[in-house]
Write a protein that holds these residues in place. Structure first.
Motif, PDB file in Angstrom:
ATOM      1  N   TYR A   1      72.106 -40.033  -7.390  1.00 26.55           N
ATOM      2  CA  TYR A   1      70.949 -40.077  -6.507  1.00 26.55           C
ATOM      3  C   TYR A   1      69.695 -39.668  -7.284  1.00 26.55           C
ATOM      4  O   TYR A   1      69.691 -38.650  -7.971  1.00 26.55           O
TER       5      TYR A   1
ATOM      6  N   LEU B   1      70.391 -45.364   2.350  1.00 28.59           N
ATOM      7  CA  LEU B   1      71.547 -45.213   1.457  1.00 28.59           C
ATOM      8  C   LEU B   1      72.801 -45.654   2.207  1.00 28.59           C
ATOM      9  O   LEU B   1      73.064 -45.164   3.307  1.00 28.59           O
TER      10      LEU B   1
ATOM     11  N   ILE C   1      76.631 -36.574  -3.281  1.00 26.53           N
ATOM     12  CA  ILE C   1      75.417 -37.401  -3.335  1.00 26.53           C
ATOM     13  C   ILE C   1      74.596 -37.197  -2.052  1.00 26.53           C
ATOM     14  O   ILE C   1      73.373 -37.057  -2.089  1.00 26.53           O
TER      15      ILE C   1
ATOM     16  N   ALA D   1      70.857 -35.614  -1.744  1.00 23.12           N
ATOM     17  CA  ALA D   1      69.759 -36.331  -1.094  1.00 23.12           C
ATOM     18  C   ALA D   1      69.124 -35.468  -0.004  1.00 23.12           C
ATOM     19  O   ALA D   1      67.891 -35.330   0.063  1.00 23.12           O
TER      20      ALA D   1
ATOM     21  N   HIS E   1      65.503 -36.170   1.508  1.00 24.77           N
ATOM     22  CA  HIS E   1      65.596 -37.626   1.677  1.00 24.77           C
ATOM     23  C   HIS E   1      65.097 -38.042   3.069  1.00 24.77           C
ATOM     24  O   HIS E   1      65.434 -37.420   4.066  1.00 24.77           O
TER      25      HIS E   1
END
Ligand code: FES
Length: 332
Positions: A185, A194, A209, A213, A218
């Motif tokens: 990531y 994603l 991951i 994020a 994210h």
């Protein structure tokens, strides 16, 4: 025919032959595994002469700077001088500090290192045992943690995984090389959707991951599809359901792929194949990254299906590892 030198000894390579193949043909014993430029166990150092760019494909900037090359990717075209790399230049000491069985086939291992390394979930490390046996695994926890955490699936006849699951104890000394690999990531994906498909113990990497994020703020949606042979392989099920409640942008679906199993279809568990489920809802669009994690066969099949469904290569991150036996002998 081209002549190259390794540690001062001359060898001839045939047209298009790699350094590794030429050395094997000349009866040299070397560390190697994948022969595809993936595992980085065949590294040697370039001392003199020119190399083609592909010889350093996939190496970190630090390794490139030290003129390391993959012997399996380097095709000499003019006189080239190379040097073996001492195993202590590639490996650092690691000790097993935590061990927990997560299911009847998956064990979590926590490794404490002598010197810190900066890893990302999605990268991988090579782990070497006292007898030289080496395997590649991907860390499952986020960068900056004090331990490197691995989720290891016990393989049928898997020498290393079976040893880790049954026999390796706390305090066991190992050697660790890495981190390697560039599919993880990155902050530039912060606005993207994603889609993450995980098979078997690839779930641990997928979980890492997602955590990376979310910790990094994210903003896009995150969809996780997990393929498992049976319900006992869904060892993070409760945690993932909880994450769905905590993070509105995160969604999780488990797919039981085993023919013989009759799952108790509960919340977010269904029979089916995770890739087909993902593709039903997510045709490719430009703001999207697809991660596929797990064992090579399932990952490679899904990657091919992704290309056939129009996903461009730059947005497909296939995270799988070669499991075959690496050469045991270290270069001392
Ligand atoms: S990278 Fe050369 S053998 Fe794997």
């Amino acid at each position: 025919m081209t002549v190259f030198y390794l540690d001062g000894q001359a060898f001839e390579s045939e047209a298009q032959e790699t350094v590794l193949d030429a050395l094997i043909r000349h009866g040299q014993r070397l560390n190697y595994s994948c022969k595809k430029g993936v595992c980085k166990t065949c590294l040697v150092q370039q001392v003199k002469g020119d190399i083609l760019v592909g010889s350093q494909r996939g190496l970190t900037r630090a390794l490139k700077k030290r003129n390391y090359i993959c012997a399996c990717q380097c095709r000499p075209f003019e006189a080239l001088a190379l040097k073996s790399i001492l195993s202590q230049d590639l490996f650092v000491s690691a000790v097993i500090q935590e061990k927990k069985l997560l299911s009847d086939s998956i064990v979590r291992i926590g490794l404490k290192l002598d010197e810190g390394i900066c890893h990302q979930p999605g990268q991988y490390i090579n782990l070497r045992r006292f007898d030289g046996l080496t395997r590649s695994y991907s860390p499952t926890n986020i960068s900056g943690a004090s331990l490197i955490e691995l989720h290891v699936k016990r393989k049928y006849n898997g020498q290393f995984s079976d040893w880790l699951y049954h026999h390796a104890g706390l305090g066991e000394q190992l050697l660790l090389q890495g981190p390697l690999g560039s599919h993880y990531y990155k902050q530039e994906y912060a606005e993207d959707k994603l889609i993450i498909i995980a098979f078997g113990s690839g779930l641990g990497v997928a979980h890492g991951i997602i955590n990376q994020a979310l910790v990094g703020g994210h903003k896009g949606d995150i969809f996780l599809y997990v393929g498992a042979q049976n319900e006992t392989d869904l060892y993070l099920h409760a945690q993932l359901l909880k994450m769905m409640l905590e993070y509105k942008q995160f969604s999780y679906q488990a797919c039981i792929t085993g023919q013989a199993s009759t799952p108790r279809l509960g919340r977010r568990v269904m029979l089916g194949d995770p890739f087909s489920e993902a593709i039903k809802l997510h045709q490719f669009d430009r703001q999207q990254q697809l991660f596929i994690c797990g064992e090579p066969t399932a990952v490679n099949q899904s990657r091919e299906r992704a290309f056939l469904n129009g996903y461009p290569i730059a947005r497909v991150h296939a995270l799988s590892f070669e499991y075959k036996d690496l050469r045991a002998r270290t270069r001392e």
